[in-house]
Design a protein around this motif. Structure first.
Motif, PDB file in Angstrom:
ATOM      1  N   ALA A  74      -0.942   2.017  -0.064  1.00 17.30           N
ATOM      2  CA  ALA A  74       0.156   2.968   0.115  1.00 17.30           C
ATOM      3  C   ALA A  74      -0.132   3.895   1.296  1.00 17.30           C
ATOM      4  CB  ALA A  74       0.349   3.777  -1.161  1.00 17.30           C
ATOM      5  N   ALA A 128       7.059  -4.788   3.293  1.00 18.93           N
ATOM      6  CA  ALA A 128       5.598  -4.899   3.340  1.00 18.93           C
ATOM      7  C   ALA A 128       5.154  -5.254   4.756  1.00 18.93           C
ATOM      8  CB  ALA A 128       5.113  -5.964   2.357  1.00 18.93           C
ATOM      9  N   ARG A 153      -5.233  -6.446   2.596  1.00 18.30           N
ATOM     10  CA  ARG A 153      -4.623  -5.130   2.452  1.00 18.30           C
ATOM     11  C   ARG A 153      -3.211  -5.146   3.052  1.00 18.30           C
ATOM     12  NH1 ARG A 153      -7.762  -0.859   1.168  1.00 18.30           N
ATOM     13  NH2 ARG A 153      -6.316   0.565   2.226  1.00 18.30           N
ATOM     14  N   TYR A 189       2.097  -0.310   2.297  1.00 18.22           N
ATOM     15  CA  TYR A 189       3.222  -0.093   1.391  1.00 18.22           C
ATOM     16  C   TYR A 189       3.771   1.301   1.618  1.00 18.22           C
ATOM     17  CZ  TYR A 189       5.615   1.033  -3.001  1.00 18.22           C
ATOM     18  OH  TYR A 189       6.539   1.438  -3.939  1.00 18.22           O
ATOM     19  N   TYR A 199      -1.490  -7.638  -6.129  1.00 19.19           N
ATOM     20  CA  TYR A 199      -0.286  -7.233  -5.408  1.00 19.19           C
ATOM     21  C   TYR A 199       0.284  -8.426  -4.641  1.00 19.19           C
ATOM     22  CZ  TYR A 199       2.743  -4.548  -2.280  1.00 19.19           C
ATOM     23  OH  TYR A 199       3.819  -4.057  -1.580  1.00 19.19           O
ATOM     24  N   THR A 222      -3.367   5.634  -5.015  1.00 19.37           N
ATOM     25  CA  THR A 222      -4.657   5.018  -4.712  1.00 19.37           C
ATOM     26  C   THR A 222      -5.790   5.740  -5.439  1.00 19.37           C
ATOM     27  OG1 THR A 222      -4.781   6.358  -2.682  1.00 19.37           O
ATOM     28  CG2 THR A 222      -3.921   4.137  -2.471  1.00 19.37           C
ATOM     29  N   MET A 234      -2.628  -2.943  -2.515  1.00 13.96           N
ATOM     30  CA  MET A 234      -1.350  -2.302  -2.202  1.00 13.96           C
ATOM     31  C   MET A 234      -1.682  -0.974  -1.523  1.00 13.96           C
ATOM     32  SD  MET A 234       1.480  -1.274  -5.033  1.00 13.96           S
ATOM     33  CE  MET A 234       3.149  -0.759  -4.650  1.00 13.96           C
ATOM     34  N   HIS A 292      -4.626  -1.288  -6.722  1.00  9.63           N
ATOM     35  CA  HIS A 292      -4.250   0.058  -6.296  1.00  9.63           C
ATOM     36  C   HIS A 292      -5.425   0.803  -5.671  1.00  9.63           C
ATOM     37  CE1 HIS A 292      -0.129   0.537  -7.547  1.00  9.63           C
ATOM     38  NE2 HIS A 292      -0.384   0.166  -8.775  1.00  9.63           N
TER      39      HIS A 292
END
Length: 346
Positions: free
Chosen positions: A137, A109, A220, A223, A175, A152, A135, A163
């Motif tokens: 991504a 992370a 934020r 990931y 998260y 997302t 999370m 998400h």
């Protein structure tokens, strides 16, 4: 409201900031570990930070990297996690930590510079026992970018705020998480029975004990998604499998969002089975395929063509793997009674 000695609104140079223990389960993280730890130690947080790395039996040089990091910086401590399991690692790291605020961070992370500061401010402002954020991504390859897009979007993962984002407020889970140690002590830490879904399960116990879990979109965390179909399918299969275990353990924790993937798997399977006798049965799998193609067009807007082309495969892999894992989750994985000692913090 539970408060720290000074208001978070006081100037940073005049208030005292509580020390934070960052706990990190580490397994096969040679590639990302140095950068992940660097981003923790480089936080724009005025208070003291310690990092506890709980290292499992890795197949790469993770142990050597972790030991080297600890040797170079006294703020980093390495503890063993012989089982290699995530909840065991987290409990071992928490037990070795010293501070009243405990932040969970994964070995891959990447934290924004103000992550811990925002977390402490949010804990103070809300009185929550756990705060966490998005999370976020972010993929590198076309496949990873397609997975990031799906992770997302509501089509891919439903409406979970951690998400897809949203406004700050109470949440079922978040998260990672930045916790008050008192909350971890109150519920006994992570339940080591749960190989997956241990975050959701512990946040459920925190809420059941009267605590507040708070979603903070300003937190934020970058990931890195799985790099191929096989890895993605395995990830979501186990998500579904262990979410079924959670639902069996804690009655009333399942909802339509979690039932949608297994329902889709059953419907598609039924349509395919009956289609040789009733061709209209193909409407079900065909309708699903059309839906994810349309969904891919809508959610893939603005992405390169290579990413858009992979989105239908990614959505199908996530939905069907999760659903199949949920449907085939064996009862032998059922959680033993709490008296059998799986809650490791006392």
């Amino acid at each position: 409201m539970k408060q720290f000695p000074d208001s978070p609104h006081a100037p940073a140079e005049t208030r005292s900031w509580p020390p934070i223990s960052v706990v990190m389960p580490v397994l096969n993280e040679e590639r990302h570990l140095r950068e992940a730890v660097h981003q923790i130690l480089a936080q724009s947080y005025p208070g003291e930070i310690e990092v506890i790395l709980a290292v499992g039996p890795s197949q790469d040089r993770t142990q050597e990297v972790a030991d080297a990091i600890a040797a170079a910086d006294r703020r980093v401590v390495v503890v063993p996690n012989p089982t290699g399991r995530t909840p065991n690692a987290l409990n071992a790291a928490i037990a070795a930590s010293r501070n009243g605020i405990v932040a969970r961070v994964d070995g891959h992370a990447m934290l924004p510079p103000d992550y811990l500061r925002v977390a402490v401010e949010t804990l103070e402002e809300t009185g929550a026992d756990n705060v966490g954020g998005v999370m976020a991504a972010e993929g590198v390859t076309a496949f990873e970018q397609a997975v990031a897009c799906a992770m997302t979007s509501k089509i891919g993962v439903g409406a979970a705020a951690f998400h897809v984002g949203g406004t700050a407020g109470p949440a079922d889970t978040v998260y990672l998480g930045v916790f008050r140690r008192s909350a971890l002590d109150r519920v006994g830490g992570y339940d080591e029975h749960f190989q997956r879904a241990q975050d959701w399960e512990m946040n459920h116990r925190i809420r059941q004990s009267g605590g507040l879990v708070w979603f903070q979109p300003r937190m934020r965390v970058s990931y890195r998604p799985r790099p191929n179909v096989k890895a993605l399918a395995k990830q979501y299969f186990h998500y579904g499998r262990w979410r079924r275990v959670v639902s069996r353990t804690h009655e009333g924790t399942i909802n339509l969002r979690y039932l949608a993937p297994p329902a889709a798997v059953l419907a598609i399977a039924l349509g395919l089975v009956v289609s040789p006798f009733f061709p209209l049965g193909l409407v079900i799998p065909g309708g699903y395929a059309l839906a994810i193609v349309v969904g891919s067009v809508l959610t893939g807007s603005g992405h390169p063509a290579a990413v858009k082309a992979k989105l239908p495969l990614v959505y199908a892999t996530m939905h069907l793997s999760w659903g199949w894992g949920f449907l085939t989750s064996p009862r032998k994985l059922a959680r033993p009674s709490p008296q059998q000692g799986h809650l490791a913090l006392h």
